[in-house]
Scaffold this active site. Structure first.
Site, PDB file in Angstrom:
ATOM      1  CB  CYS A   1     -51.180  15.236  29.069  1.00  0.00           C
ATOM      2  SG  CYS A   1     -51.610  16.860  29.733  1.00  0.00           S
ATOM      3  CG  HIS A  20     -53.127  18.069  23.943  1.00  0.00           C
ATOM      4  ND1 HIS A  20     -53.023  16.731  24.219  1.00  0.00           N
ATOM      5  CD2 HIS A  20     -52.619  18.713  25.025  1.00  0.00           C
ATOM      6  CE1 HIS A  20     -52.493  16.566  25.439  1.00  0.00           C
ATOM      7  NE2 HIS A  20     -52.235  17.758  25.931  1.00  0.00           N
ATOM      8  CD  GLU A  21     -51.043  22.260  24.316  1.00  0.00           C
ATOM      9  OE1 GLU A  21     -50.446  21.204  24.060  1.00  0.00           O
ATOM     10  OE2 GLU A  21     -51.268  22.626  25.494  1.00  0.00           O
ATOM     11  CG  HIS A  38     -54.448  21.353  28.637  1.00  0.00           C
ATOM     12  ND1 HIS A  38     -54.727  20.438  29.621  1.00  0.00           N
ATOM     13  CD2 HIS A  38     -53.403  20.846  27.945  1.00  0.00           C
ATOM     14  CE1 HIS A  38     -53.880  19.408  29.519  1.00  0.00           C
ATOM     15  NE2 HIS A  38     -53.070  19.635  28.508  1.00  0.00           N
TER      16      HIS A  38
HETATM   17  O1  LIG Z   1     -50.620  20.158  26.855  1.00  0.00           O
HETATM   18  C1  LIG Z   1     -49.444  19.914  26.490  1.00  0.00           C
HETATM   19  N1  LIG Z   1     -48.727  18.949  27.042  1.00  0.00           N
HETATM   20  O2  LIG Z   1     -49.295  18.248  28.008  1.00  0.00           O
HETATM   21  C2  LIG Z   1     -47.344  18.687  26.661  1.00  0.00           C
HETATM   22  C3  LIG Z   1     -47.023  17.206  26.543  1.00  0.00           C
HETATM   23  N2  LIG Z   1     -47.778  16.577  25.466  1.00  0.00           N
HETATM   24  C4  LIG Z   1     -47.342  16.693  24.189  1.00  0.00           C
HETATM   25  O3  LIG Z   1     -46.388  17.369  23.896  1.00  0.00           O
HETATM   26  C5  LIG Z   1     -48.134  15.943  23.180  1.00  0.00           C
HETATM   27  C6  LIG Z   1     -47.765  14.647  22.845  1.00  0.00           C
HETATM   28  C7  LIG Z   1     -48.502  13.959  21.890  1.00  0.00           C
HETATM   29  C8  LIG Z   1     -49.604  14.526  21.269  1.00  0.00           C
HETATM   30  C9  LIG Z   1     -49.946  15.826  21.604  1.00  0.00           C
HETATM   31 CL1  LIG Z   1     -51.291  16.555  20.864  1.00  0.00          CL
HETATM   32  C10 LIG Z   1     -49.210  16.537  22.567  1.00  0.00           C
HETATM   33 CL2  LIG Z   1     -49.674  18.142  23.021  1.00  0.00          CL
HETATM   34 NI    NI Z   2     -51.440  18.388  27.869  1.00  0.00          NI
END
Ligand SMILES: O=CN(O)CCNC(=O)c1cccc(Cl)c1Cl
Ligand code: NI
Length: 183
Positions: free
Chosen positions: A110, A153-154, A157
């Site tokens: 993240c 994941h988003e 947030h």
């Molecule tokens: O909230 C977004 N971020 O924090 C951006 C950085 N993380 C990534 O690109 C990322 C990396 C691995 C697995 C997932 Cl699921 C994600 Cl999302």
């Molecule tokens: Ni993130």
């Protein structure tokens, strides 16, 4: 343009707050914000631009990561099967999900977490997301595998949830129940 200085890190309250819905269709300012979020992701995945502006690569970004209490999400990535996803999402909502779980065998990272956090992050294997696009048109996305993981994941947030909140504390690499990995 959005750069790493605009991204808040662990300890900032917006990362553990439930974000507010935004008015749809977006006003001019929020529409530009969502476009800037997508541009950030493209820049972060461009070797030259990322190097020049010292950007960490990301496949998604949520407005709370910019300290903004808005239910806005951008995603820009290609899944392991070569399917491309590039969306600005307004008020996205998971309206249904599988019982079956999945997890990314490489774990998650993240931009708001400046440390590696190891372990498997159990996610729903398949989800249906309802949202509006930046023009105010309704979207209904049926997602599975890597795309389902990124969108969860988003959307987490927007609800003040960080990926590590899902990791098994006793054994971070315990295989989640009823789950097949995304390699
Ligand atoms: O909230 C977004 N971020 O924090 C951006 C950085 N993380 C990534 O690109 C990322 C990396 C691995 C697995 C997932 Cl699921 C994600 Cl999302
Ligand atoms: Ni993130």
């Amino acid at each position: 343009m959005i750069t790493m200085k605009d991204i808040v890190r662990e300890g900032h309250p917006s990362l553990t707050t439930v974000a507010e819905e935004v008015e749809n269709p977006l006003n001019t300012a929020d529409k530009k914000l969502l476009e800037d979020m997508i541009t950030f992701l493209k820049n972060s995945q461009d070797e030259e631009i990322a190097e020049k502006y010292q950007l960490r690569a990301g496949v998604g970004l949520a407005a709370p990561q910019l300290g903004l209490n808005k239910r806005l999400v951008a995603v820009h990535f290609e899944d392991p099967n070569g399917k491309q996803y590039s969306y600005g999402l307004v008020n996205p909502k998971v309206i249904s999900h599988s019982v079956e779980k999945t997890y990314l065998s490489t774990g998650e990272g993240c931009l708001s977490v400046d440390r590696p956090v190891e372990g498997y992050v159990p996610r729903y294997a398949r989800i249906t997301v309802k949202a509006f696009d930046k023009e105010g048109n309704p979207l209904k996305l049926r997602l599975k595998g890597y795309a389902a993981i990124v969108f969860q994941h988003e959307i987490d947030h927007l609800n003040g949830i960080m990926f590590y909140d899902h990791i098994n504390e006793d054994n971070p690499f315990a295989i989640p129940e009823n789950a097949k990995p995304v390699e």
